[in-house]
Scaffold this active site. Structure first.
Site, PDB file in Angstrom:
ATOM      1  N   LYS A  70       0.829  -1.207   0.000  1.00  0.00           N
ATOM      2  CA  LYS A  70       0.000   0.000   0.000  1.00  0.00           C
ATOM      3  C   LYS A  70       0.868   1.265   0.000  1.00  0.00           C
ATOM      4  O   LYS A  70       2.078   1.192   0.226  1.00  0.00           O
ATOM      5  CB  LYS A  70      -0.920  -0.028   1.216  1.00  0.00           C
ATOM      6  N   PHE A 102     -15.967   2.993   6.934  1.00  0.00           N
ATOM      7  CA  PHE A 102     -14.579   3.326   6.606  1.00  0.00           C
ATOM      8  C   PHE A 102     -14.269   3.259   5.112  1.00  0.00           C
ATOM      9  O   PHE A 102     -13.145   3.553   4.694  1.00  0.00           O
ATOM     10  CB  PHE A 102     -13.606   2.416   7.374  1.00  0.00           C
ATOM     11  N   ARG A 161      -0.887 -14.958   3.906  1.00  0.00           N
ATOM     12  CA  ARG A 161      -1.676 -14.366   4.995  1.00  0.00           C
ATOM     13  C   ARG A 161      -0.955 -14.520   6.334  1.00  0.00           C
ATOM     14  O   ARG A 161      -0.967 -13.611   7.164  1.00  0.00           O
ATOM     15  CB  ARG A 161      -3.061 -15.008   5.062  1.00  0.00           C
ATOM     16  N   HIS A 186      -1.582  -5.645   1.509  1.00  0.00           N
ATOM     17  CA  HIS A 186      -2.837  -6.385   1.306  1.00  0.00           C
ATOM     18  C   HIS A 186      -2.486  -7.734   0.697  1.00  0.00           C
ATOM     19  O   HIS A 186      -1.589  -7.827  -0.149  1.00  0.00           O
ATOM     20  CB  HIS A 186      -3.761  -5.631   0.343  1.00  0.00           C
TER      21      HIS A 186
END
Length: 152
Positions: free
Chosen positions: A11, A59, A87, A117
């Site tokens: 990100k 959000f 993950r 992500h």
């Protein structure tokens, strides 16, 4: 049988903080194969599609604003169990709950700036890869050390 693929994105906070090499290195050292890589500042449309499951959440707007605020490094990694393993490598969404040794546990503090992500399921990975990459942008190649990475 084709190897599993996962979409991973560093990100804007991770890019701005100079963490791209650190994160890429973790995936390479794990033994996964990078088959797609590009840096871009996502359009609002792309961000809204990517985070569409959160559209009704309070959000959502801030999340879209953040992901479009600067460059993102979008990647596709391939390998046995890459979705589940990635993950685990990434860690909990809330960095303060992420285990030490995970990307978020080591490199992030705040949920709104959690650096990375990763796809959470095969269906999600397929959707996200198709959203961020054209098929021609993905490389089908065999690393020269493949026999040292995996059996068979």
């Amino acid at each position: 049988m084709a190897a599993e693929r996962s979409f991973i994105a560093i990100k804007p906070d991770g890019v701005q903080r100079g963490l791209v090499g650190e994160i890429l290195g973790r995936f390479e050292r794990k033994g996964f194969k990078l088959v797609g890589l590009k840096q871009l500042t996502p359009s609002r449309e792309l961000a809204e599609q990517h985070y569409g499951v959160h559209k009704e959440r309070p959000f959502f707007g801030g999340l879209v604003d953040f992901i479009t605020s600067g460059p993102v490094v979008a990647m596709v990694w391939e390998g046995d169990g890459v979705i589940t393993s990635a993950r685990k490598m990434i860690g909990a969404t809330k960095p303060l709950e992420a285990e030490p040794g995970t990307i978020r546990g080591d490199l992030a503090i705040n949920i709104g700036r959690n650096v990375i992500h990763g796809s959470d399921a095969p269906e999600t990975a397929e959707f996200e890869i198709g959203l961020w990459f054209n098929p021609s942008e993905l490389s089908d190649w065999t690393p020269s050390d493949q026999t040292w990475r995996v059996e068979g």
